[in-house]
Structures are given as structure tokens and as C-alpha cells.
Write an enzyme that holds these catalytic residues in place. Structure first.
Site, mmCIF file in Angstrom:
data_model
loop_
_atom_site.group_PDB
_atom_site.id
_atom_site.type_symbol
_atom_site.label_atom_id
_atom_site.label_comp_id
_atom_site.label_asym_id
_atom_site.label_seq_id
_atom_site.Cartn_x
_atom_site.Cartn_y
_atom_site.Cartn_z
ATOM 1 N N GLU A 113 15.040 69.428 -56.183
ATOM 2 C CA GLU A 113 16.099 70.155 -54.299
ATOM 3 C C GLU A 113 15.700 71.761 -54.766
ATOM 4 O O GLU A 113 15.156 72.081 -56.043
ATOM 5 C CB GLU A 113 17.640 70.080 -55.076
ATOM 6 N N HIS A 242 25.370 75.595 -47.192
ATOM 7 C CA HIS A 242 24.059 74.844 -46.830
ATOM 8 C C HIS A 242 23.307 75.256 -46.493
ATOM 9 O O HIS A 242 23.463 75.060 -45.198
ATOM 10 C CB HIS A 242 24.766 73.536 -47.499
ATOM 11 N N ARG A 289 19.437 77.831 -52.351
ATOM 12 C CA ARG A 289 20.816 77.843 -51.509
ATOM 13 C C ARG A 289 20.735 79.264 -50.462
ATOM 14 O O ARG A 289 20.778 79.203 -49.887
ATOM 15 C CB ARG A 289 21.714 77.124 -51.538
ATOM 16 N N HIS A 350 29.902 75.194 -47.575
ATOM 17 C CA HIS A 350 29.327 73.511 -48.569
ATOM 18 C C HIS A 350 29.993 73.695 -50.091
ATOM 19 O O HIS A 350 30.418 72.664 -50.210
ATOM 20 C CB HIS A 350 28.050 74.037 -48.779
ATOM 21 N N ARG A 385 25.426 78.478 -56.502
ATOM 22 C CA ARG A 385 25.512 77.027 -57.641
ATOM 23 C C ARG A 385 23.773 76.194 -57.266
ATOM 24 O O ARG A 385 23.487 75.924 -56.241
ATOM 25 C CB ARG A 385 25.941 76.061 -57.323
HETATM 26 P P1 FAD Z 1 36.502 66.430 -54.313
HETATM 27 O O1 FAD Z 1 35.859 64.845 -54.499
HETATM 28 O O2 FAD Z 1 36.490 67.155 -53.236
HETATM 29 O O3 FAD Z 1 38.218 65.603 -54.334
HETATM 30 C C1 FAD Z 1 39.214 65.992 -54.655
HETATM 31 C C2 FAD Z 1 40.680 65.568 -54.330
HETATM 32 O O4 FAD Z 1 41.858 66.023 -54.311
HETATM 33 C C3 FAD Z 1 40.292 64.560 -52.752
HETATM 34 O O5 FAD Z 1 40.538 63.163 -53.308
HETATM 35 C C4 FAD Z 1 41.812 65.477 -52.506
HETATM 36 O O6 FAD Z 1 42.466 63.867 -51.777
HETATM 37 C C5 FAD Z 1 43.022 65.728 -53.820
HETATM 38 N N1 FAD Z 1 43.518 66.436 -52.820
HETATM 39 C C6 FAD Z 1 43.069 68.274 -52.926
HETATM 40 N N2 FAD Z 1 44.560 69.041 -52.290
HETATM 41 C C7 FAD Z 1 45.409 67.533 -52.467
HETATM 42 C C8 FAD Z 1 46.472 68.472 -52.905
HETATM 43 N N3 FAD Z 1 46.946 69.049 -52.153
HETATM 44 N N4 FAD Z 1 47.880 66.450 -53.568
HETATM 45 C C9 FAD Z 1 46.982 65.642 -53.805
HETATM 46 N N5 FAD Z 1 45.735 65.499 -53.761
HETATM 47 C C10 FAD Z 1 45.264 66.614 -53.474
HETATM 48 N N6 FAD Z 1 26.971 67.677 -55.686
HETATM 49 C C11 FAD Z 1 26.476 67.851 -55.952
HETATM 50 O O7 FAD Z 1 26.095 67.942 -57.484
HETATM 51 N N7 FAD Z 1 25.676 66.846 -55.550
HETATM 52 C C12 FAD Z 1 24.917 66.433 -54.667
HETATM 53 O O8 FAD Z 1 24.541 65.830 -53.405
HETATM 54 C C13 FAD Z 1 26.133 66.534 -53.218
HETATM 55 N N8 FAD Z 1 26.019 66.672 -51.611
HETATM 56 C C14 FAD Z 1 26.999 67.013 -51.568
HETATM 57 C C15 FAD Z 1 26.736 66.600 -50.226
HETATM 58 C C16 FAD Z 1 28.335 67.601 -49.633
HETATM 59 C C17 FAD Z 1 28.099 66.631 -47.978
HETATM 60 C C18 FAD Z 1 29.224 68.055 -49.197
HETATM 61 C C19 FAD Z 1 30.864 68.035 -49.091
HETATM 62 C C20 FAD Z 1 29.479 67.776 -51.110
HETATM 63 C C21 FAD Z 1 28.303 67.748 -52.026
HETATM 64 N N9 FAD Z 1 28.542 68.555 -53.562
HETATM 65 C C22 FAD Z 1 27.838 67.677 -54.260
HETATM 66 C C23 FAD Z 1 29.604 68.742 -54.098
HETATM 67 C C24 FAD Z 1 30.335 68.000 -54.941
HETATM 68 O O9 FAD Z 1 30.622 66.668 -54.281
HETATM 69 C C25 FAD Z 1 31.604 68.260 -54.901
HETATM 70 O O10 FAD Z 1 31.275 69.641 -55.397
HETATM 71 C C26 FAD Z 1 32.196 67.574 -55.658
HETATM 72 O O11 FAD Z 1 31.966 66.355 -54.977
HETATM 73 C C27 FAD Z 1 33.410 67.923 -55.965
HETATM 74 O O12 FAD Z 1 34.225 67.162 -57.120
HETATM 75 P P2 FAD Z 1 36.046 67.494 -57.068
HETATM 76 O O13 FAD Z 1 36.245 65.916 -58.270
HETATM 77 O O14 FAD Z 1 36.461 68.306 -57.642
HETATM 78 O O15 FAD Z 1 37.025 66.833 -56.451
HETATM 79 C C1 SIN Z 2 22.363 68.217 -51.289
HETATM 80 O O1 SIN Z 2 22.345 66.890 -51.086
HETATM 81 O O2 SIN Z 2 21.650 68.952 -50.454
HETATM 82 C C2 SIN Z 2 23.467 68.691 -51.895
HETATM 83 C C3 SIN Z 2 22.949 68.612 -53.412
HETATM 84 C C4 SIN Z 2 24.459 69.740 -53.762
HETATM 85 O O3 SIN Z 2 24.634 70.287 -52.938
HETATM 86 O O4 SIN Z 2 24.190 69.589 -54.800
#
Ligand code: FAD
Ligand code: SIN
Length: 524
Positions: A113, A242, A289, A350, A385
Site C-alpha cells: 500500500e 483516504h 496518503r 477516514h 498514519r
Molecule cells: P472500532 O473498530 O471503530 O470500534 C469502536 C467500537 O466502539 C464500536 O463497537 C462502537 O460501536 C463502540 N462505541 C463507540 N462509541 C461508543 C459509546 N459511546 N458507547 C458504547 N460503545 C461505543 N486500518 C488498517 O490498519 N487496515 C485497513 O485495511 C483498514 N481499512 C479500513 C477501511 C475502512 C472502510 C475504515 C473505516 C477504516 C479502515 N482502517 C484500516 C482503520 C481501522 O479499521 C480502524 O482504525 C480500526 O478498526 C479501529 O478499531 P477500534 O477498535 O479502535 O475502533
Molecule cells: C485501505 O485498505 O486502503 C485502508 C487501509 C488503512 O486505512 O489502513
């Protein structure tokens, strides 16, 4: 209603779930999540997880790429910790049951990437996040020490503020977290959840902008809660756009077209089919990015077009069907055969690079309170990032947090005398439309004035306009029976305020923060 637990976790993405699995052998774990447990940004991750697996890759190369992408603002010690612990954490995911794709020789099929000098992204087709989320949830649900409360919205952290009054700047009393007040969305009751340790794993805040790849749950709740509790928040000016979300204006959130597609050879072009990245960076479509998103923004300003295109027509159809089946199907569903036509793309908000400041064990500045995942700011990402470093950061810091939190829990007691939530004098708000309108206004302000390219004038406008919405929302909040929507709006307003304030304070252009008034780095 009241409840007590050793470990309280807010959020069921990769950060909350991995932490839960690690602390569960040591005590009772309670996870609250505001929707269905599976709903999270994690579930939508496409590209995969960056980790050093085989030569010629090395930790040193991954460290260098992370530092370069972060425009030298990343903390070198944190970068080294994260990357040197990557292989072990990936191994653990595999042992839990996550299936990463392999090539014919049985080795993991590593993708590339933007900003990566080697192929190092482990993936499960273009649905890596769904695979991880499903496996982790299954493990958590099998664990008798872990209880999940779905449709429970965390409103506020409980600190001394709720017992004896204010602490914070000017006071030398340490702020301590005793749990959280949580709204049960089914019956509107507010639960007092007392905990010996609390983990905020609430994800990012993409919904502060009108166009985002983030799911609707990403409203910056954890960041706003910690800010209200007077914990330290940092680096909020670094919001990652993104470069390639599918241009399909009627759809929210915006569908992502993974950067791994560019890693497989897809090329950015104008609508008329001309390559343009050579004007901006020698790494072309695979530059980091911040650079690619700014280049697209500039091209759109020059051409007046609504989108640029990603050309994958020259790629082997078998590669597309095998590695990118979800993207192929999505494009087809809106009438685009990506093997024959270019894909229209635009940048979209993103990833929140900054957030709740934590140390190398994911400890916040509030005692007994940890933060992990996108809501936290470990120092890994600096000013931008590196792709696919986010899932990795969550794994590494949830592991480190668990190690520390078990000791903290064993030395902590439940706090006596915590009052129940005071809802006196509030009434059901019959004007829900006001909340929706304020949200749209907020997203408009942030998109128009605090986007990819910023200026002093635009930031000042954003700040002035935000003040009005903030005042109106605060008045509504004080007199309303609490609902998820009003809490989310209030949290998004706080997050917007933090972004504007920190962007205003940074008098330079670095990584994702680009100001036309300060084109260089400090001191240049
Ligand atoms: P999340 O997975 O967002 O989980 C947060 C949780 O907290 C959810 O369950 C939500 O409901 C809960 N929550 C929030 N507020 C409250 C509240 N007030 N009370 C109770 N519950 C609450 N990163 C990579 O490294 N590789 C990738 O390929 C990649 N692709 C991506 C593609 C997309 C479309 C997106 C949007 C992001 C991508 N990212 C990627 C970024 C990565 O997915 C996220 O940064 C990561 O998954 C965040 O994980 P997390 O556990 O911190 O939060
Ligand atoms: C992507 O698949 O391009 C998202 C990866 C990331 O947000 O780290």
C-alpha cells in the site's frame, strides 16, 4: 440500576475485543457497545494489517516507512515498539483463528500500500476487517468471564467530578476513573457501571465530516468523554483523508476502494484518462496518503470535476476476482465493470490520527483509565498514519494495556458513594429534527473550512460558526432526556472544537495538516 465489574471496556472493535480476551483470565469483564457488537470500523477494514513477515522486509524498513509517512512527528520509541512486536501479535491473531490469504507456495500473500517500501500487508481478500471482527467476537462470546451489553451507549466517565466537584487545571489532585454512566437504549435507563479499571476503545470520529468512510458509530465519543473528564487529548489536527473512496454521492458512508488496489498496479488518472501523480511525488499513485489526497484535491480544483479515476483495467481479471471480490461486486452494483471501466473516486475523511494521549502501556493521564485503538494517540502515526498500521497499533497497545491493567485491577477497589445519574428537570425532546440539522451544519463547517487544505481565515470561520451550534446544543442537552443522537452530536461538536483549536495552534504544514498560510515545517 448499578453494576460492578473488574474490567469495563467501551467498544467492540479490534481494540476492545483483543483487550477483553487478554484480561478475562484475571477477573470479570463487562463490555458495553452502542449498537450491535459487530458494528465497528474494524468490520469494514479492507486492505489488511501491516507486519514484517519475511525477508527482504525487515523491522528497520517498516520503522523507516512509518517515520517517513508520519512526516517525522511519530515517536521513534513507540514506532519501534509497535513494529518489533508486530510478528508476535499477528501470530496470536492466527492462533485465535483469523485466516489470512496465502499464495500457492503456502506463504502469506502480502500486499503493498502507499508509503510501504515492501510487500507486507496481510489480508483476507478485501474483507480483512470482517474476518478479524467475526473471529474475535466468536472468541469473546465463548468466554464465560466476558459479558457484552449491546445497544448500551456510554455517556460519561465517572470521576471525582461526579462525587465532590471539580478537579483539573490548578488542582494537584489526580483525576481517577471509577467507571462510566451508560444509557440502555432499549429502556432509556442510565446504568451506573462501577469498575476497577476502564478501557476506552470507541474508535474514531470520521462523522465530523460530511463525507467519510467511517460507519455511523464513529462519532468520537471516547475522545469527547476523556476531554470532559479533563484527560489529555493531542494531535487532533491530523485527520486522514483516504484518497480513494468510491464517488457515489447518494451513499453514506462512502465505500472505500482499498489502497491495495493501487499496490496491485491500479493507477490514478483524471476523468479524461491522464496520469497526474508525476506532478506531485516520485512514488506516484503509491505515495503516502496525505500527498495523494492533496494531489487529488488540487486536480479537482483545477479541472472543476467532481472526481478523479482509478484505472484497474490493465490488471489480470483473476487477480481482481480473487483479491478484490467485494470491490468488484460493489462497482458492478452501480453499473461499473472495473475490468473494463475506470472507477470514479474522491477523498473522504477516514482516520483520526490523534486522540486520547496514552503512554507505552496505553495508560491515559487519568488513573485507572486506558485507551486503545483509533480513539487513542500513542505517537505511532505522527502527522500521517502509514496505511494498515492502525489494526496493528490496536493489537499491540491492547496487549500492552492488558498486561498493565491486570496489576492495576488487583490493587484497586470499587469507589463508594458514586451517585446515580441525575436526570432531574429533563423532558423528552420532541424536535429531533433540530439535532439532525445541527449535525448537517457541523459537517458542512468541517468539510468547507477544516478539510484537506486549511487557512487561518477558514479556521477562524469554522470556530465562529461552531460556537453557535455548540451553545444551542448545550442548551438542548441540559434540558433533554438523554438520547444517543443528542450525546453523539455533543461529542462531535467537542471533537470538531479540538480539531479546529489544534489546527489553529499548528503554525506550519506537516503531514495531514496543510495550511496555505504556513507552507513549510516550523523553522523552514
Ligand atoms: P472500532 O473498530 O471503530 O470500534 C469502536 C467500537 O466502539 C464500536 O463497537 C462502537 O460501536 C463502540 N462505541 C463507540 N462509541 C461508543 C459509546 N459511546 N458507547 C458504547 N460503545 C461505543 N486500518 C488498517 O490498519 N487496515 C485497513 O485495511 C483498514 N481499512 C479500513 C477501511 C475502512 C472502510 C475504515 C473505516 C477504516 C479502515 N482502517 C484500516 C482503520 C481501522 O479499521 C480502524 O482504525 C480500526 O478498526 C479501529 O478499531 P477500534 O477498535 O479502535 O475502533
Ligand atoms: C485501505 O485498505 O486502503 C485502508 C487501509 C488503512 O486505512 O489502513
Amino acid at each position: 440500576m448499578r453494576k460492578k465489574t473488574d474490567f469495563l471496556i467501551i467498544g467492540t472493535g479490534i481494540a476492545g475485543l483483543t483487550y477483553a480476551l487478554k484480561v478475562a483470565p484475571y477477573g470479570k469483564v463487562c463490555i458495553v457497545t452502542k449498537g450491535e457488537a459487530v458494528e465497528s470500523a474494524t468490520r469494514y477494514a479492507q486492505g489488511g494489517i501491516a507486519a514484517v513477515m519475511y525477508t527482504p522486509d525487515s523491522y528497520e524498513k517498516h520503522i523507516r516507512d512509518t517515520m517517513i509517512a508520519g512526516d517525522n512527528l511519530s515517536d521513534p520509541e513507540i514506532v519501534r515498539i509497535t513494529i518489533t512486536e508486530s510478528t508476535e501479535r499477528i501470530q496470536e491473531l492466527i492462533e485465535w483463528g483469523v485466516a489470512f490469504d496465502k499464495d500457492r507456495s503456502g506463504k502469506y500473500d502480502l500486499a503493498k500500500e502507499g508509503g510501504h517500501s515492501e510487500f507486507r500487508v496481510l489480508h483476507h481478500k478485501d474483507q480483512t476487517g470482517a474476518e478479524i471482527e467475526n473471529v474475535l467476537l466468536q472468541r469473546v462470546r465463548e468466554n464465560k468471564n466476558i459479558e457484552i451489553f449491546e445497544n448500551h451507549f456510554a455517556i460519561d466517565l465517572i470521576t471525582q467530578h461526579h462525587l465532590d466537584g471539580e478537579v483539573g487545571p490548578g488542582s494537584d489532585e489526580e483525576i481517577v476513573c471509577y467507571g462510566a454512566y451508560v444509557l440502555n437504549k432499549a429502556n432509556h435507563q442510565i446504568l451506573t457501571l462501577l469498575a476497577k479499571t476502564t478501557m476506552v476503545a470507541t474508535g474514531g470520529a470520521g462523522n465530523v465530516y460530511a463525507t467519510t468512510t467511517n460507519p455511523p458509530v464513529a462519532t468520537g465519543d471516547g475522545i469527547a468523554m476523556v476531554c470532559r473528564a479533563k484527560g489529555k487529548i493531542e494531535n487532533m489536527e491530523f485527520i486522514q483523508f483516504h484518497p480513494t473512496s468510491l464517488f457515489n454521492p447518494a451513499e453514506t458512508p462512502s465505500f472505500l476502494i482499498t489502497e491495495a488496489l493501487r499496490g496491485s498496479g491500479a493507477v490514478l488518472k483524471t476523468r479524461t484518462g491522464k496520469e497526474f501523480m508525476q506532478k506531485y511525488d516520485s512514488r506516484l499513485s503509491l505515495a503516502p496518503r496525505d500527498i495523494v489526497a492533496r494531489a487529488i484535491d488540487n486536480e479537482l480544483k483545477i479541472s472543476g470535476d467532481e472526481f478523479v479515476c482509478l484505472d484497474a483495467r490493465h490488471l489480470d481479471k483473476k487477480v481482481i476476482l480473487n483479491h478484490f471480490p467485494a470491490i468488484y461486486a460493489k462497482c458492478l452494483s452501480i453499473g461499473i465493470d472495473m475490468t473494463k471501466e475506470m472507477i470514479p473516486v474522491v477523498p473522504a475523511a477516514h482516520y483520526t490520527c490523534g486522540g486520547i494521549a496514552v503512554d507505552r502501556h496505553a495508560k491515559t493521564t487519568i488513573r485507572n483509565l486506558y485507551a486503545s485503538g483509533e480513539c487513542s494517540s500513542t505517537g505511532l502515526h505522527g502527522a500521517n498514519r502509514l496505511a494498515s498500521n492502525s489494526l496493528l497499533e490496536s493489537l499491540v497497545f491492547s496487549h500492552r494495556a492488558a498486561f498493565d491493567a491486570v496489576k492495576t485491577m488487583q490493587n484497586s477497589k470499587f469507589k463508594n458513594g458514586v451517585p446515580d445519574w441525575n436526570a432531574e428537570g429533563t423532558v423528552f425532546n420532541e424536535e429531533m429534527i433540530l439535532i439532525t440539522q445541527s449535525l448537517k451544519e457541523l459537517q458542512g463547517i468541517m468539510t468547507n473550512y477544516v478539510g484537506i487544505v486549511r487557512s487561518n481565515l477558514r479556521l477562524k470561520r469554522a470556530s465562529d460558526r461552531l460556537e453557535i451550534i455548540q451553545k444551542e446544543t448545550e442548551e438542548l442537552y441540559q434540558k433533554s432526556v438523554l438520547t444517543e443522537k443528542i450525546c453523539e452530536l455533543r461529542n462531535l461538536i467537542s471533537v470538531a472544537g479540538l480539531i479546529i483549536q489544534m489546527a489553529t495552534n499548528r503554525k506550519e504544514s506537516r503531514g495531514l495538516h496543510h495550511s496555505i498560510d504556513y507552507p513549510g515545517h516550523y523553522g523552514e
